[in-house]
Scaffold this active site. Structure first.
Site, short mmCIF file in Angstrom:
data_model
loop_
_atom_site.label_atom_id
_atom_site.label_comp_id
_atom_site.label_asym_id
_atom_site.label_seq_id
_atom_site.Cartn_x
_atom_site.Cartn_y
_atom_site.Cartn_z
N LYS A 138 -5.50 4.24 1.55
CA LYS A 138 -5.77 3.07 0.72
C LYS A 138 -5.43 1.82 1.52
O LYS A 138 -4.57 1.91 2.40
CB LYS A 138 -4.98 3.09 -0.59
CG LYS A 138 -3.49 3.45 -0.54
CD LYS A 138 -2.52 2.71 0.30
CE LYS A 138 -2.28 1.26 0.17
NZ LYS A 138 -1.20 0.76 1.09
N TYR A 223 -1.30 -0.99 -5.63
CA TYR A 223 -0.57 -0.03 -6.47
C TYR A 223 -0.52 -0.51 -7.93
O TYR A 223 -0.63 0.29 -8.85
CB TYR A 223 0.86 0.19 -5.94
CG TYR A 223 0.89 1.04 -4.70
CD1 TYR A 223 0.86 2.43 -4.79
CD2 TYR A 223 0.93 0.47 -3.44
CE1 TYR A 223 0.87 3.22 -3.66
CE2 TYR A 223 0.94 1.25 -2.29
CZ TYR A 223 0.91 2.63 -2.41
OH TYR A 223 0.91 3.42 -1.29
#
Ligand code: NAD
Length: 372
Positions: A138, A223
């Site tokens: 990510k 996140y």
């Protein structure tokens, strides 16, 4: 990671490491319930032998269904170190110029791309062409357009594309998701995600837009973005955002230092989030519903994750995230297992659409719609 977290992390690895790692192709090892595992093993090459690649490699030593068998690196000395540490044969070692040859290597099933963010797009497209499955860190890329191209390329090459969303396999996180789905919090009204750390070395790639694609949002704010989705069970449809910069020398144009953003969800629930490279000890999720709440603190660090709900402390086991992630991803790739929360390229494109919208909202000062 603080020293206590560090200690527990090491303890987790060594306890899991007591189980034998599979040797090749098909495993003959024991899984964590001491039941013989006799299924297929995902043979993985890691691309990018940096900080996180090293963490994944260590964690993979305790995997049952996944095995580190190859490397792709531009640094010959690192390749030598990894070869001797992990018993990687010469024929499974590649550099950034010749890794397309991996297509002729029958002993590698998948490549895990763990390079700086802005390189993921090119690296994933090149791996897909070799016919190997791809796992990518990510953020999957630095904007939604690139992300969609990666999804399309993997589909065309008939390979799977998964993204390193390790929290999607974390037991306390999964328990909160289970409770929410079971209606135990009632109608969800509000999510709060606070994610950040104080970044050091001003010369690192994370502060270079050419390699990072942005700032804190790309690295740590993601996140809160992804968490807002799995905690509420919805995808946001609008965003407002404000960026604050206290150090324009360290955080240059296009590299955000701190961004506060708000989401609206189709149900009417809202979220309020903070992403920053300029504050320590910021790792908290809060979910509020008509009948209850969940608080995760810390919520997305390497662990141990801690949390409580209106019903009490969450007591699910502490895991090494990357070990569980890689075993679960082996199950997804080799056996078609379905994760509770998706970890595929389409999931990542949604996050990238949201990131595009956050940056646009921060720039224009306007409430911005998000279309999927
Ligand atoms: P790092 O700087 O420690 O490692 C990056 C690696 O990429 C290095 O080995 C470097 O040599 C290599 N590299 C290849 N080409 C490069 C180039 N042109 N310029 C610079 N480096 C190049 O970074 P990291 O912390 O390992 O992060 C790598 C990726 O992993 C990032 O996308 C990051 O977001 C992700 N990450 C994910 C997690 C997680 O918990 N899922 C944690 C940390 C990092």
């Amino acid at each position: 990671m603080n020293s206590r977290r560090d200690f527990l992390q090491k303890l987790g690895v060594s306890a899991l490491a007591l189980h034998l790692a599979p040797v090749s192709g098909w495993a003959n090892s024991k899984n964590n319930n001491d039941v013989a595992y006799d299924g297929p093993v995902l043979r993985v090459a890691i691309m990018g032998l940096g900080g996180y690649g090293t963490r994944v490699a260590e964690a993979m030593q305790s995997c049952t269904k996944a095995k580190l068998v190859g490397v792709i690196s531009g640094t010959p000395s690192k390749i030598k170190d990894w070869q001797s540490k992990y018993g990687i044969p010469e024929k499974n070692c590649y550099n950034y110029e010749n890794f397309e040859n991996i297509k002729n290597n029958p002993d590698i099933d998948a490549v895990y791309v763990i390079t700086p963010n802005a390189l993921h797009h090119d690296h994933v497209l090149r791996v897909a062409k070799t016919g190997k499955h791809v796992i990518c860190e990510k953020p999957m890329s630095v904007n939604a357009k690139q992300g969609q191209e990666m999804v399309d390329a993997c589909k065309k090459a008939n390979v799977k594309l998964l993204v390193g969303y390790r929290m999607h396999f974390e037991p306390k996180t999964l328990e909160v998701i289970r409770m929410r789905k079971a209606g135990e919090f009632g109608k969800i009204l509000f999510f709060q995600g606070q994610c950040g750390f104080k970044i050091g070395d001003p010369t690192q790639w994370r502060l270079n837009k050419q390699l990072s694609g942005g700032g804190s949002i790309m690295d740590i704010g993601i996140y809160a973005i992804n968490g807002s989705r799995y905690m509420t069970g919805e995808d946001p449809v609008w965003v407002t955002a404000v960026e604050t910069k206290t150090d324009p020398v360290k955080f240059k144009e296009g590299v955000d230092e701190t961004v506060q953003f708000e989401f609206g969800f189709p149900s009417g629930a809202v979220a309020s989030c903070l992403s920053t490279y300029n504050m320590s000890n910021l790792d908290r999720f809060f979910l509020n519903g008509e009948k209850g709440f969940a608080e995760m603190l810390p919520s997305t660090g390497y662990g141990p994750i801690k949390g409580r709900t209106n019903k009490g402390e969450l007591t699910q086991p502490v895991t090494v995230h990357q070990t569980v992630q890689m075993d679960e991803m082996a199950g997804i790739i080799l056996e078609g297992k379905q994760p509770v929360v998706p970890v595929d390229g389409n999931e990542a494109v949604k996050d990238l659409k949201i990131i595009d919208a956050i940056y646009l909202a921060a720039k224009t000062g306007k409430k911005t719609e998000i279309n999927y």
